[in-house]
Design a protein around this motif. Structure first.
Motif, mmCIF file in Angstrom:
data_model
loop_
_atom_site.group_PDB
_atom_site.id
_atom_site.type_symbol
_atom_site.label_atom_id
_atom_site.label_comp_id
_atom_site.label_asym_id
_atom_site.label_seq_id
_atom_site.Cartn_x
_atom_site.Cartn_y
_atom_site.Cartn_z
ATOM 1 N N THR A 2 0.842 -1.240 0.214
ATOM 2 C CA THR A 2 -0.015 0.013 0.083
ATOM 3 C C THR A 2 0.743 1.293 0.033
ATOM 4 O O THR A 2 0.663 2.124 -0.646
ATOM 5 N N LYS A 3 1.838 1.088 0.894
ATOM 6 C CA LYS A 3 2.897 2.444 0.926
ATOM 7 C C LYS A 3 4.354 1.849 1.020
ATOM 8 O O LYS A 3 4.533 0.524 1.764
ATOM 9 N N VAL A 4 5.333 2.522 0.938
ATOM 10 C CA VAL A 4 6.688 2.353 1.517
ATOM 11 C C VAL A 4 6.908 3.439 2.272
ATOM 12 O O VAL A 4 7.215 4.461 1.869
ATOM 13 N N ASN A 5 7.464 3.086 3.533
ATOM 14 C CA ASN A 5 7.976 4.088 4.426
ATOM 15 C C ASN A 5 9.425 4.041 4.356
ATOM 16 O O ASN A 5 10.109 3.203 4.498
ATOM 17 N N VAL A 6 10.132 5.408 4.145
ATOM 18 C CA VAL A 6 11.604 5.489 4.357
ATOM 19 C C VAL A 6 11.872 6.601 5.313
ATOM 20 O O VAL A 6 11.133 7.672 5.173
ATOM 21 N N ALA A 7 12.919 6.112 6.230
ATOM 22 C CA ALA A 7 13.196 7.024 7.399
ATOM 23 C C ALA A 7 14.621 6.967 7.831
ATOM 24 O O ALA A 7 14.974 5.647 7.817
ATOM 25 N N SER A 8 15.101 8.035 8.105
ATOM 26 C CA SER A 8 16.519 7.996 8.779
ATOM 27 C C SER A 8 16.362 8.676 10.055
ATOM 28 O O SER A 8 16.357 10.083 10.138
ATOM 29 N N LEU A 9 16.170 7.770 11.140
ATOM 30 C CA LEU A 9 16.110 8.557 12.400
ATOM 31 C C LEU A 9 17.293 8.438 13.058
ATOM 32 O O LEU A 9 17.813 9.379 13.471
ATOM 33 N N GLY A 10 17.538 7.113 13.623
ATOM 34 C CA GLY A 10 19.009 7.092 14.232
ATOM 35 C C GLY A 10 18.955 7.831 15.716
ATOM 36 O O GLY A 10 19.921 8.412 16.145
ATOM 37 N N ASN A 11 17.818 8.067 16.313
ATOM 38 C CA ASN A 11 17.841 8.703 17.567
ATOM 39 C C ASN A 11 18.368 7.421 18.686
ATOM 40 O O ASN A 11 19.055 8.033 19.658
ATOM 41 N N VAL A 12 18.051 6.486 18.666
ATOM 42 C CA VAL A 12 18.536 5.487 19.477
ATOM 43 C C VAL A 12 20.178 4.948 19.286
ATOM 44 O O VAL A 12 20.872 4.877 19.945
ATOM 45 N N VAL A 13 20.377 4.830 17.819
ATOM 46 C CA VAL A 13 21.559 4.317 17.479
ATOM 47 C C VAL A 13 22.179 5.279 16.491
ATOM 48 O O VAL A 13 21.641 5.559 15.249
ATOM 49 N N PRO A 14 23.012 6.278 16.605
ATOM 50 C CA PRO A 14 23.514 7.248 16.032
ATOM 51 C C PRO A 14 24.566 7.138 15.000
ATOM 52 O O PRO A 14 25.778 7.314 14.978
ATOM 53 N N HIS A 15 24.050 5.908 13.910
ATOM 54 C CA HIS A 15 24.909 5.515 13.105
ATOM 55 C C HIS A 15 23.931 5.638 11.709
ATOM 56 O O HIS A 15 22.871 5.115 11.826
ATOM 57 N N VAL A 18 13.650 1.034 5.284
ATOM 58 C CA VAL A 18 12.874 0.892 4.214
ATOM 59 C C VAL A 18 11.966 -0.153 4.248
ATOM 60 O O VAL A 18 12.388 -1.281 4.376
ATOM 61 N N ILE A 19 10.700 0.263 4.525
ATOM 62 C CA ILE A 19 9.521 -0.613 5.169
ATOM 63 C C ILE A 19 8.393 -0.841 4.125
ATOM 64 O O ILE A 19 7.631 0.204 4.125
ATOM 65 N N ALA A 20 7.906 -2.123 3.631
ATOM 66 C CA ALA A 20 6.675 -2.350 2.797
ATOM 67 C C ALA A 20 5.726 -2.197 3.854
ATOM 68 O O ALA A 20 5.650 -2.998 4.828
ATOM 69 N N ARG A 21 4.602 -1.425 3.631
ATOM 70 C CA ARG A 21 3.371 -1.217 4.563
ATOM 71 C C ARG A 21 2.254 -1.743 3.736
ATOM 72 O O ARG A 21 2.208 -1.656 2.403
ATOM 73 N N PHE A 22 1.142 -2.378 4.311
ATOM 74 C CA PHE A 22 0.220 -2.758 3.648
ATOM 75 C C PHE A 22 -1.187 -2.373 4.428
ATOM 76 O O PHE A 22 -0.962 -2.137 5.922
ATOM 77 N N ASP A 23 -2.052 -2.113 4.021
ATOM 78 C CA ASP A 23 -3.437 -1.753 4.808
ATOM 79 C C ASP A 23 -3.783 -2.697 5.659
ATOM 80 O O ASP A 23 -4.802 -2.229 6.478
ATOM 81 N N TRP A 24 -3.534 -4.022 5.576
ATOM 82 C CA TRP A 24 -3.907 -5.077 6.549
ATOM 83 C C TRP A 24 -2.932 -5.365 7.768
ATOM 84 O O TRP A 24 -3.068 -5.911 8.630
ATOM 85 N N ASP A 25 -1.810 -4.244 7.535
ATOM 86 C CA ASP A 25 -0.794 -4.579 8.759
ATOM 87 C C ASP A 25 -1.214 -4.324 10.214
ATOM 88 O O ASP A 25 -2.153 -3.567 9.964
ATOM 89 N N SER A 26 -0.398 -4.639 11.200
ATOM 90 C CA SER A 26 -1.399 -4.560 12.493
ATOM 91 C C SER A 26 -1.218 -3.026 12.955
ATOM 92 O O SER A 26 -2.027 -2.562 13.665
ATOM 93 N N HIS A 27 -0.541 -2.244 12.169
ATOM 94 C CA HIS A 27 -0.279 -0.572 12.592
ATOM 95 C C HIS A 27 -0.897 0.343 11.744
ATOM 96 O O HIS A 27 -1.027 1.568 12.152
#
Length: 147
Positions: free
Chosen positions: A81-94, A99-108
């Motif tokens: 349904t959508k692909v999420n792309v993010a660079s956070l690194g808040n917990v691991v600053p590396h 890159v996450i495939a998302r579906f309208d049926w997924d748990s979140h």
């Protein structure tokens, strides 16, 4: 930019960070082991840098070409349904990109993967994918060969 030495305190310097799918000279692709989001990949920069802007122009271009190739393969192989792309690194600053495939049926969905779950799935999420994770990893590896 010059290469930064591995940091002994950094988990992404010490270990792969998930199931290693592909390794290039400057980055590696892993698949995160997450039962709720089986098509969850991370592109991890090999050198220990915290921010995308720590890279030189050519490195930034190479990094984003790889991120784009992962996104394209997820779209072609899984039709999410959508692909999420993010660079956070808040917990691991590396420097690493999610890159996450998302579906309208997924748990979140439509919440972020780090948000609250909205539903329970009657079967494991992996079973709902149109191909096995091993086949998906193989397609990813083949897609990234030329980069």
């Amino acid at each position: 930019m010059s290469a930064n030495a591995p940091s002994p305190d950094c988990p992404l310097c010490r270990e792969a960070g998930g199931i290693l799918v592909f390794q290039a000279a400057s980055w590696r692709l892993i698949r995160a082991e997450d039962a709720n989001f089986p098509a969850f990949y991370r592109l991890i920069w090999q050198d220990h840098v915290a921010e995308f802007s720590d890279l030189g122009a050519g490195q930034r271009q190479a990094c984003m070409e790889a991120v784009c190739a992962v996104e394209q393969e997820l779209r072609e192989a899984l039709r999410p349904t959508k692909v999420n792309v993010a660079s956070l690194g808040n917990v691991v600053p590396h420097l690493h990109w999610h890159v996450i495939a998302r579906f309208d049926w997924d748990s979140h969905f439509p919440n972020p993967v780090w948000g609250a779950a909205l539903r329970e799935l009657p079967e494991p999420a992996e079973r709902r994918l149109p191909l096995s994770l091993q086949a998906l990893d193989q397609r990813m590896s083949q897609r990234l060969q030329g980069l």
